[in-house]
Design an enzyme around this catalytic site. Structure first.
Site, PDB file in Angstrom:
ATOM      1  N   LYS A 201      -1.092   4.526  -5.413  1.00 30.29           N
ATOM      2  CA  LYS A 201      -0.533   4.182  -4.430  1.00 30.29           C
ATOM      3  C   LYS A 201       1.194   4.385  -4.747  1.00 30.29           C
ATOM      4  CE  LYS A 201       1.681   0.663  -1.352  1.00 30.29           C
ATOM      5  NZ  LYS A 201       1.525  -0.590  -0.638  1.00 30.29           N
ATOM      6  N   LYS A 227      10.424   0.248  -4.849  1.00 32.07           N
ATOM      7  CA  LYS A 227       9.229  -0.469  -5.381  1.00 32.07           C
ATOM      8  C   LYS A 227       8.902   0.428  -6.544  1.00 32.07           C
ATOM      9  CE  LYS A 227       7.875  -2.638  -1.029  1.00 32.07           C
ATOM     10  NZ  LYS A 227       6.791  -3.024  -0.294  1.00 32.07           N
ATOM     11  N   LYS A 258      -3.119   6.734  -1.700  1.00 30.92           N
ATOM     12  CA  LYS A 258      -1.869   6.596  -0.524  1.00 30.92           C
ATOM     13  C   LYS A 258      -0.662   6.957  -0.992  1.00 30.92           C
ATOM     14  CE  LYS A 258       0.019   2.669   1.711  1.00 30.92           C
ATOM     15  NZ  LYS A 258       0.381   1.205   1.884  1.00 30.92           N
ATOM     16  N   SER A 284       1.715   5.438   7.920  1.00 28.44           N
ATOM     17  CA  SER A 284       2.752   5.287   9.193  1.00 28.44           C
ATOM     18  C   SER A 284       3.511   6.565   9.399  1.00 28.44           C
ATOM     19  CB  SER A 284       3.317   3.991   8.999  1.00 28.44           C
ATOM     20  OG  SER A 284       4.244   4.010   8.038  1.00 28.44           O
ATOM     21  N   TYR A 323      -4.074   5.502  11.661  1.00 28.96           N
ATOM     22  CA  TYR A 323      -3.827   4.922  12.917  1.00 28.96           C
ATOM     23  C   TYR A 323      -4.235   5.719  14.137  1.00 28.96           C
ATOM     24  CZ  TYR A 323      -0.902   2.313   9.841  1.00 28.96           C
ATOM     25  OH  TYR A 323      -0.457   1.695   8.761  1.00 28.96           O
TER      26      TYR A 323
HETATM   27  C1  PBG Z   1       2.389  -3.183   1.472  1.00 26.00           C
HETATM   28  C2  PBG Z   1       1.787  -2.150   2.177  1.00 26.00           C
HETATM   29  C3  PBG Z   1       2.377  -0.957   2.663  1.00 26.00           C
HETATM   30  C4  PBG Z   1       1.759  -0.136   3.464  1.00 26.00           C
HETATM   31  C5  PBG Z   1       0.302  -0.956   3.194  1.00 26.00           C
HETATM   32  N1  PBG Z   1       0.552  -1.953   2.651  1.00 26.00           N
HETATM   33  C6  PBG Z   1       3.980  -0.763   2.588  1.00 26.00           C
HETATM   34  C7  PBG Z   1       4.564  -0.707   1.207  1.00 26.00           C
HETATM   35  O1  PBG Z   1       4.139  -0.557   0.209  1.00 26.00           O
HETATM   36  O2  PBG Z   1       6.042  -0.976   1.444  1.00 26.00           O
HETATM   37  C8  PBG Z   1       1.987   1.028   4.103  1.00 26.00           C
HETATM   38  C9  PBG Z   1       0.995   1.595   5.139  1.00 26.00           C
HETATM   39  C10 PBG Z   1       1.801   2.488   6.189  1.00 26.00           C
HETATM   40  O3  PBG Z   1       2.643   3.002   5.725  1.00 26.00           O
HETATM   41  O4  PBG Z   1       0.970   2.943   7.188  1.00 26.00           O
HETATM   42  N2  PBG Z   1       1.784  -3.627   0.168  1.00 26.00           N
END
Ligand code: PBG
Length: 334
Positions: A201, A227, A258, A284, A323
């Protein structure tokens, strides 16, 4: 008329639609798709999410109806994310461990109504913290404390699994979380609950609309909360393989990459390095950018949607969180 003296004319295999179908190497089917859904408290109508056209924050009764509809369309799985009332968010995110917290009530309701639908829950503290981070701060307040966070995540995973989640999905990127979750689940007798690990991620700017959806952007005062001390640097391929190898050794059942579209090389690297199933999350921002361009008349939404999902499949993903799942399933029904 001059003719090239060619032995190989690859266009022969593209001559008609029927031939093109015969030689097609990859396809996305409804079986591959997981629909992410957002849930809020209350009994009323769902709220629209401005930066994610067509996506809603569902109340539990409307979430259940939506899940029935998705299941009827052939969707096998949903990933549910809670958006909490801002008043429930604290520095340490303790609401995550409330045995009656929103996500648990939502999972119970969905599993009661549609038991065959695979339910995945996110294990991270960002919907629950007043600062929007995925974990809790260390004593000095300088960074997210790894081990303290993992302890909370393990408890959270057990609660989610007891509520009926089929897979818990740690999305926090703390070290050692998959192992800690596996141990906690097994000790609680939850040996059948799977771990879908957000293994690679990245610290991506494509999560912006999601942070609107769950309210972590409002909590943090920005979409672009850094983050970087836990999520991966987008520049790093080898480091992504270190993370995925560790998650596999620690007992993950599915490994996830991701975002998806901007990280197809990572999906491919992983495909060549594991025999586990691979999930990819079309996040998203990937969804929002296609909608925004289509709204301006600059791109064809359906064709770009299908092409983007096919590319993720071709790269090596077995399943895709997107989505667009419902739209694709509806179109497949005709
Ligand atoms: C949080 C989380 C995030 C997403 C899924 N779980 C956002 C982040 O890490 O700030 C993002 C999913 C998306 O953007 O569709 N742990």
């Amino acid at each position: 008329m001059s003719k090239l003296d060619l032995t190989h004319r690859p266009r022969r295999n593209r001559r008609t639609a029927a031939i093109r179908k015969l030689v097609q190497e990859n396809a996305v089917t409804v079986n591959d798709l997981i629909q992410p859904l957002f849930v809020i408290d209350g009994e009323g109508e769902p709220e629209a999410i401005a930066s994610m056209p067509g996506q809603m924050r569902w109340t539990i009764p409307t979430l259940v109806e939506e899940c029935k509809e998705l299941h009827g369309l052939g969707i096998n799985a949903v990933a549910i994310f809670p958006k909490l009332d801002a008043r429930l968010k604290t520095e340490t995110g303790d609401e995550a461990l409330n045995p009656e917290t929103l996500i648990l009530r939502a999972v119970r309701a969905v599993k009661a109504a549609v038991p065959e639908l695979v339910v995945i829950t996110d294990v991270a503290l960002d919907p629950y913290t007043s600062h929007g981070h995925d974990g809790v701060f260390n004593e000095k307040g300088t960074d997210i404390d790894n081990d303290l966070t993992v302890e909370k995540l393990a408890q959270m995973a057990v609660l989610n699994a007891q509520a009926g989640a089929d897979y818990v999905a740690p999305s926090d990127m703390m070290d050692g979380r998959v192992w800690a979750l596996r141990v906690a689940l097994d000790e609680a007798g939850l040996t059948g609950t799977g771990i879908l690990a957000y293994s690679a991620k990245f610290a991506s700017a494509y999560y912006g609309p999601f942070r609107d959806a769950v309210g972590s952007a409002q909590a943090a005062g920005t979409h672009l909360l850094g983050k970087d001390t836990y999520q991966l640097n987008p520049a790093n391929r080898r480091e992504a393989m270190i993370e995925t190898e560790l998650d596999e050794v620690e007992g993950a059942d599915v490994l996830m990459v991701k975002p998806a579209g901007p990280y197809l090389d990572i999906i491919r690297d992983l495909r060549e390095n594991t025999n586990l199933p691979i999930a990819a999350y079309q996040v998203s921002g990937e969804y929002a950018q296609l909608h925004a361009a289509a709204e301006k008349g600059w791109l064809d939404l359906e064709r770009c949607r299908d092409e983007s999902l096919l590319a993720i499949k071709r790269a090596g993903a077995d399943m895709i969180l997107t989505y667009f799942s419902k739209d694709v399933a509806k179109q497949a029904r005709g």
